[in-house]
Scaffold this motif. Structure first.
Motif, short mmCIF file in Angstrom:
data_model
loop_
_atom_site.label_atom_id
_atom_site.label_comp_id
_atom_site.label_asym_id
_atom_site.label_seq_id
_atom_site.Cartn_x
_atom_site.Cartn_y
_atom_site.Cartn_z
N PHE A 1 -22.62 41.10 6.89
CA PHE A 1 -21.59 40.16 6.46
C PHE A 1 -22.00 39.46 5.17
O PHE A 1 -21.21 39.38 4.22
CB PHE A 1 -21.33 39.12 7.57
N HIS A 2 -23.23 38.94 5.13
CA HIS A 2 -23.70 38.24 3.93
C HIS A 2 -23.77 39.18 2.73
O HIS A 2 -23.49 38.78 1.60
CB HIS A 2 -25.07 37.60 4.18
N SER A 3 -24.12 40.44 2.97
CA SER A 3 -24.18 41.41 1.87
C SER A 3 -22.80 41.68 1.30
O SER A 3 -22.62 41.74 0.07
CB SER A 3 -24.80 42.72 2.36
N PHE A 4 -21.81 41.85 2.16
CA PHE A 4 -20.45 42.08 1.68
C PHE A 4 -19.90 40.83 0.99
O PHE A 4 -19.18 40.93 -0.02
CB PHE A 4 -19.52 42.52 2.82
N ALA A 5 -20.26 39.65 1.50
CA ALA A 5 -19.86 38.41 0.84
C ALA A 5 -20.47 38.34 -0.55
O ALA A 5 -19.81 37.91 -1.51
CB ALA A 5 -20.27 37.21 1.69
N ALA A 6 -21.72 38.75 -0.68
CA ALA A 6 -22.40 38.75 -1.98
C ALA A 6 -21.68 39.68 -2.96
O ALA A 6 -21.48 39.34 -4.13
CB ALA A 6 -23.86 39.17 -1.82
N ILE A 7 -21.28 40.85 -2.49
CA ILE A 7 -20.55 41.79 -3.34
C ILE A 7 -19.24 41.16 -3.81
O ILE A 7 -18.88 41.25 -4.99
CB ILE A 7 -20.32 43.13 -2.61
N ALA A 8 -18.55 40.50 -2.89
CA ALA A 8 -17.28 39.83 -3.25
C ALA A 8 -17.53 38.73 -4.28
O ALA A 8 -16.76 38.59 -5.24
CB ALA A 8 -16.61 39.26 -2.00
N VAL A 9 -18.59 37.97 -4.10
CA VAL A 9 -18.93 36.89 -5.03
C VAL A 9 -19.22 37.47 -6.42
O VAL A 9 -18.71 36.97 -7.43
CB VAL A 9 -20.15 36.08 -4.52
#
Length: 130
Positions: A38-46
């Protein structure tokens, strides 16, 4: 017995060997830890949003720091949970629960800091679009 002559079988002498073990550890964490994904995908979105908004260098650096802190704290939380499970043999123990809860609290604090930092960086840019 001289310790200098004794070979440490756990010590990696070559960079490539260390790199392979580190990569295997990251892959294992990625496969097994939902929150890390989840945090990795959030980082990609950021980072995608930062690219679309054409943020400046220091904004990128702050976002990179925040993302790194969240991911590293998530990895340390995973390490702690695995060590606690190893020690307790996966049996319920109040101290084990306490340690795990505190470690996940550290991830939460880091994620809140990252969210606030992201808001401070992104909101002015998003408002400027309207």
């Amino acid at each position: 017995m001289d310790l200098k002559n004794k070979k440490n079988k756990w010590k990696h002498r070559h960079f490539w060997q260390s790199f392979c073990h580190a990569s295997a550890g990251l892959l294992t964490a990625w496969k097994e830890e939902r929150n890390l994904r989840f945090h990795s995908f959030a980082a990609i979105a950021v980072f995608l949003l930062a690219w679309l908004l054409q943020l400046g260098l220091f904004e990128w650096l702050w976002l990179g720091l925040c993302v790194t802190l969240v991911l590293v704290s998530e990895l340390w939380n995973t390490v702690l949970e695995n060590v606690v499970d190893l020690i307790t043999e996966c049996k319920r123990d109040p101290l084990a629960k306490k340690a795990k809860d505190i470690a996940s609290g550290a991830v939460f604090v880091t994620a809140v800091f990252a969210a606030i930092s992201g808001a401070v960086i992104f909101i002015p840019h998003l408002l400027a679009l309207f």
